[in-house]
Design a protein around this motif. Structure first.
Motif, PDB file in Angstrom:
ATOM      1  N   LEU A   1      12.570  -6.572  -2.399  1.00 43.31           N
ATOM      2  CA  LEU A   1      13.668  -5.932  -3.128  1.00 43.31           C
ATOM      3  C   LEU A   1      13.598  -6.362  -4.585  1.00 43.31           C
ATOM      4  O   LEU A   1      13.683  -7.557  -4.889  1.00 43.31           O
ATOM      5  CB  LEU A   1      15.008  -6.343  -2.514  1.00 43.31           C
ATOM      6  CG  LEU A   1      16.261  -5.623  -3.025  1.00 43.31           C
ATOM      7  CD1 LEU A   1      16.168  -4.117  -2.794  1.00 43.31           C
ATOM      8  CD2 LEU A   1      17.515  -6.185  -2.353  1.00 43.31           C
ATOM      9  N   PRO A   2      13.425  -5.419  -5.518  1.00 41.05           N
ATOM     10  CA  PRO A   2      13.215  -5.771  -6.926  1.00 41.05           C
ATOM     11  C   PRO A   2      14.279  -6.702  -7.491  1.00 41.05           C
ATOM     12  O   PRO A   2      15.480  -6.442  -7.375  1.00 41.05           O
ATOM     13  CB  PRO A   2      13.257  -4.404  -7.634  1.00 41.05           C
ATOM     14  CG  PRO A   2      12.819  -3.428  -6.597  1.00 41.05           C
ATOM     15  CD  PRO A   2      13.388  -3.955  -5.302  1.00 41.05           C
TER      16      PRO A   2
ATOM     17  N   PHE B   1      12.599   2.908  -7.406  1.00 45.12           N
ATOM     18  CA  PHE B   1      13.381   3.617  -6.384  1.00 45.12           C
ATOM     19  C   PHE B   1      12.835   3.366  -4.980  1.00 45.12           C
ATOM     20  O   PHE B   1      13.602   3.025  -4.063  1.00 45.12           O
ATOM     21  CB  PHE B   1      13.383   5.113  -6.673  1.00 45.12           C
ATOM     22  CG  PHE B   1      13.976   5.929  -5.539  1.00 45.12           C
ATOM     23  CD1 PHE B   1      15.350   6.015  -5.391  1.00 45.12           C
ATOM     24  CD2 PHE B   1      13.159   6.577  -4.619  1.00 45.12           C
ATOM     25  CE1 PHE B   1      15.903   6.743  -4.334  1.00 45.12           C
ATOM     26  CE2 PHE B   1      13.704   7.310  -3.572  1.00 45.12           C
ATOM     27  CZ  PHE B   1      15.075   7.399  -3.430  1.00 45.12           C
ATOM     28  N   TRP B   2      11.539   3.534  -4.788  1.00 42.65           N
ATOM     29  CA  TRP B   2      10.981   3.424  -3.439  1.00 42.65           C
ATOM     30  C   TRP B   2      11.030   2.001  -2.903  1.00 42.65           C
ATOM     31  O   TRP B   2      11.206   1.793  -1.706  1.00 42.65           O
ATOM     32  CB  TRP B   2       9.554   3.966  -3.414  1.00 42.65           C
ATOM     33  CG  TRP B   2       9.498   5.457  -3.547  1.00 42.65           C
ATOM     34  CD1 TRP B   2       8.981   6.186  -4.584  1.00 42.65           C
ATOM     35  CD2 TRP B   2      10.015   6.416  -2.611  1.00 42.65           C
ATOM     36  NE1 TRP B   2       9.139   7.532  -4.357  1.00 42.65           N
ATOM     37  CE2 TRP B   2       9.775   7.701  -3.153  1.00 42.65           C
ATOM     38  CE3 TRP B   2      10.655   6.312  -1.378  1.00 42.65           C
ATOM     39  CZ2 TRP B   2      10.148   8.875  -2.503  1.00 42.65           C
ATOM     40  CZ3 TRP B   2      11.028   7.477  -0.725  1.00 42.65           C
ATOM     41  CH2 TRP B   2      10.774   8.739  -1.277  1.00 42.65           C
TER      42      TRP B   2
ATOM     43  N   ALA C   1       0.838  -1.208   0.000  1.00 49.07           N
ATOM     44  CA  ALA C   1       0.000   0.000   0.000  1.00 49.07           C
ATOM     45  C   ALA C   1       0.869   1.253   0.000  1.00 49.07           C
ATOM     46  O   ALA C   1       0.582   2.229  -0.705  1.00 49.07           O
ATOM     47  CB  ALA C   1      -0.926  -0.005   1.214  1.00 49.07           C
ATOM     48  N   LEU C   2       1.954   1.236   0.769  1.00 47.32           N
ATOM     49  CA  LEU C   2       2.868   2.378   0.794  1.00 47.32           C
ATOM     50  C   LEU C   2       3.541   2.590  -0.557  1.00 47.32           C
ATOM     51  O   LEU C   2       3.722   3.731  -1.001  1.00 47.32           O
ATOM     52  CB  LEU C   2       3.927   2.181   1.881  1.00 47.32           C
ATOM     53  CG  LEU C   2       3.456   2.320   3.330  1.00 47.32           C
ATOM     54  CD1 LEU C   2       4.579   1.947   4.295  1.00 47.32           C
ATOM     55  CD2 LEU C   2       2.976   3.741   3.611  1.00 47.32           C
ATOM     56  N   ILE C   3       3.919   1.500  -1.226  1.00 55.16           N
ATOM     57  CA  ILE C   3       4.561   1.621  -2.534  1.00 55.16           C
ATOM     58  C   ILE C   3       3.582   2.186  -3.559  1.00 55.16           C
ATOM     59  O   ILE C   3       3.946   3.044  -4.380  1.00 55.16           O
ATOM     60  CB  ILE C   3       5.108   0.262  -3.011  1.00 55.16           C
ATOM     61  CG1 ILE C   3       6.237  -0.217  -2.087  1.00 55.16           C
ATOM     62  CG2 ILE C   3       5.608   0.353  -4.450  1.00 55.16           C
ATOM     63  CD1 ILE C   3       7.435   0.707  -2.053  1.00 55.16           C
TER      64      ILE C   3
ATOM     65  N   VAL D   1       4.285   5.598  -5.580  1.00 56.08           N
ATOM     66  CA  VAL D   1       4.277   5.706  -7.044  1.00 56.08           C
ATOM     67  C   VAL D   1       3.429   6.900  -7.471  1.00 56.08           C
ATOM     68  O   VAL D   1       3.855   7.747  -8.270  1.00 56.08           O
ATOM     69  CB  VAL D   1       3.726   4.407  -7.678  1.00 56.08           C
ATOM     70  CG1 VAL D   1       3.450   4.614  -9.164  1.00 56.08           C
ATOM     71  CG2 VAL D   1       4.711   3.264  -7.497  1.00 56.08           C
ATOM     72  N   GLY D   2       2.217   6.977  -6.923  1.00 50.62           N
ATOM     73  CA  GLY D   2       1.315   8.052  -7.304  1.00 50.62           C
ATOM     74  C   GLY D   2       1.801   9.426  -6.886  1.00 50.62           C
ATOM     75  O   GLY D   2       1.747  10.390  -7.666  1.00 50.62           O
ATOM     76  N   PHE D   3       2.298   9.527  -5.658  1.00 50.22           N
ATOM     77  CA  PHE D   3       2.755  10.836  -5.175  1.00 50.22           C
ATOM     78  C   PHE D   3       4.012  11.302  -5.911  1.00 50.22           C
ATOM     79  O   PHE D   3       4.235  12.499  -6.071  1.00 50.22           O
ATOM     80  CB  PHE D   3       2.999  10.789  -3.666  1.00 50.22           C
ATOM     81  CG  PHE D   3       1.725  10.660  -2.872  1.00 50.22           C
ATOM     82  CD1 PHE D   3       0.550  11.274  -3.293  1.00 50.22           C
ATOM     83  CD2 PHE D   3       1.680   9.915  -1.706  1.00 50.22           C
ATOM     84  CE1 PHE D   3      -0.624  11.164  -2.584  1.00 50.22           C
ATOM     85  CE2 PHE D   3       0.501   9.799  -0.984  1.00 50.22           C
ATOM     86  CZ  PHE D   3      -0.655  10.421  -1.425  1.00 50.22           C
ATOM     87  N   THR D   4       4.828  10.358  -6.368  1.00 43.90           N
ATOM     88  CA  THR D   4       5.988  10.733  -7.175  1.00 43.90           C
ATOM     89  C   THR D   4       5.534  11.381  -8.476  1.00 43.90           C
ATOM     90  O   THR D   4       6.087  12.400  -8.909  1.00 43.90           O
ATOM     91  CB  THR D   4       6.857   9.500  -7.478  1.00 43.90           C
ATOM     92  OG1 THR D   4       7.309   8.918  -6.249  1.00 43.90           O
ATOM     93  CG2 THR D   4       8.073   9.884  -8.312  1.00 43.90           C
ATOM     94  N   GLN D   5       4.513  10.811  -9.094  1.00 42.63           N
ATOM     95  CA  GLN D   5       3.976  11.403 -10.318  1.00 42.63           C
ATOM     96  C   GLN D   5       3.366  12.779 -10.055  1.00 42.63           C
ATOM     97  O   GLN D   5       3.522  13.705 -10.859  1.00 42.63           O
ATOM     98  CB  GLN D   5       2.937  10.470 -10.939  1.00 42.63           C
ATOM     99  CG  GLN D   5       3.557   9.213 -11.540  1.00 42.63           C
ATOM    100  CD  GLN D   5       2.519   8.213 -12.002  1.00 42.63           C
ATOM    101  OE1 GLN D   5       1.868   7.574 -11.179  1.00 42.63           O
ATOM    102  NE2 GLN D   5       2.348   8.080 -13.307  1.00 42.63           N
TER     103      GLN D   5
END
Length: 373
Positions: free
Chosen positions: A343-344, A322-323, A171-173, A177-181
């Motif tokens: 971790l991706p 990144f996040w 949920a945080l990720i 993602v959205g707030f970065t945009q």
């Protein structure tokens, strides 16, 4: 923006002349390290998950290649359909999802289980890219508070459904993602300050509704010694593993924390601890350098995208990469609370691998078409 039909006749060799091969090289390098590391992490704790991870990465590479062959602007038209479909899947999880370790996060398709929450990262990135591509041209003076209410809702809907599962980390990720945009959409400073205040108030309001174990993780982060054998066990054992690796590490499959099963979830959330213990500070620098190269390359793709949709989509996907790295490494070394973020390309998980490779395919797609008319 409608797709340029002239691209239909563009030879594939001309497109691939501009393919970001450096991005592909870094992704394959991290993937190879991830499989090698999983081979050690799963020796004593689990079945040889590195085999299935290799298979998922092969499928993911095929998906990424397929994504690059379709003009990324075609996904502009599909963005809202995909977003709605993911929301439906998240609702289905609440009714028909599988219970695993007290959480309902998975849907079953025959023998395959997948997490719709992973798809939510892509759906939010696509939906917001579509929204900002059409709307931002009208906002020459930037976005005020009421101007971003709809984008805010686009982020919160799937995030709240994921939080209900419960899955705080994903949920945080999704929100990150959205707030970065949003940050790249020329939001006014007063609005950003107001959003920050709302975020703090929201965190205070959400905290009482977290699961008891989630609250405990936050409390033990603030006071690591408060419950070292309980809620603080994960973080404590992880920091022991990271510290014991020292400069050069103990060597592949020689990690005492790993082999002794002291590390919980050592093949998923705490895979970086395994790498740090066995390959030390130097090995960690190498891995982080690869992630840095990946993120900086995708930032360049975002900055040079040929249109607004490509720009905002690349920003969202770069934010996702990144996040996830930032939060996972932060929680493993004890500077952030344990929230369950993978971790991706290092952590085990088919859904995660497919989403990351799809994101890489979209980023390569945007990068290789920025020179084509």
């Amino acid at each position: 923006m409608a797709p340029d039909v002239s691209l239909a006749g563009t030879p594939q060799r001309r497109l691939f002349a501009h393919f970001p091969w450096h991005v592909a090289f870094v992704v394959l390098a991290i993937s190879a390290i991830g499989i090698w590391n999983l081979g050690s992490a799963s020796r004593s704790a689990h079945s040889p998950v590195w085999i299935s991870q290799t298979w998922w990465m092969g499928v993911g590479a095929g998906v990424a290649l397929a994504v690059t062959l379709v003009d990324y602007r075609a996904f502009h038209r599909l963005a809202w359909t995909f977003y709605a479909g993911v929301v439906v899947l998240l609702l289905l999880v609440m009714v028909h999802g599988r219970h695993v370790m007290g959480a309902r996060r998975w849907l079953s398709l025959g023998p395959v289980n997948f997490q719709p929450s992973e798809l939510a990262k892509l759906s939010v990135a696509l939906a917001l890219a579509s929204w900002f591509a059409a709307d931002s041209e009208k906002r020459k003076d930037g976005y005020g508070f009421f101007g971003i209410l709809l984008p805010f809702g686009i982020i919160l809907l799937p995030a709240l459904l994921i939080l209900k599962q419960p899955d705080l980390g994903t949920a945080l990720i999704v929100m990150a993602v959205g707030f970065t945009q949003i940050l790249f959409a020329k939001v006014r400073w007063k609005t950003l300050a107001l959003l920050a205040g709302i975020g703090v108030v929201g965190a205070v309001l959400v905290y009482p509704h977290l699961k008891p174990y989630q609250k405990k993780r936050v409390e033990t982060f603030l006071d690591p010694g408060a419950d070292a054998k309980g809620a603080g066990y994960h973080a404590r054992q992880s920091m022991i593993a990271v510290g014991s690796g020292q400069a050069l590490g103990k060597g592949w499959a020689q990690g005492t924390q790993t082999n002794g099963l002291f590390l919980p979830e050592q093949h998923t959330d705490f895979i970086f601890s395994v790498w740090a213990e066995e390959h030390g500070f130097v090995g960690c620098l190498l891995l982080l350098a690869l992630y840095f190269a990946l993120v900086t390359s995708t930032v360049d793709i975002a900055g040079n995208a040929r249109d607004r949709f490509g720009h905002f989509l690349a920003v969202g996907l770069t934010g996702m990469l990144f996040w996830q790295v930032f939060i996972n490494v932060g929680m493993v070394i004890g500077v952030l609370p344990v929230v369950g973020v993978t971790l991706p390309l290092m952590s085990y998980g088919g859904s995660s691998v497919l989403v990351i490779y799809t994101a890489v395919g979209l980023l390569a797609n945007i990068g290789m078409r920025r020179f084509v008319n």
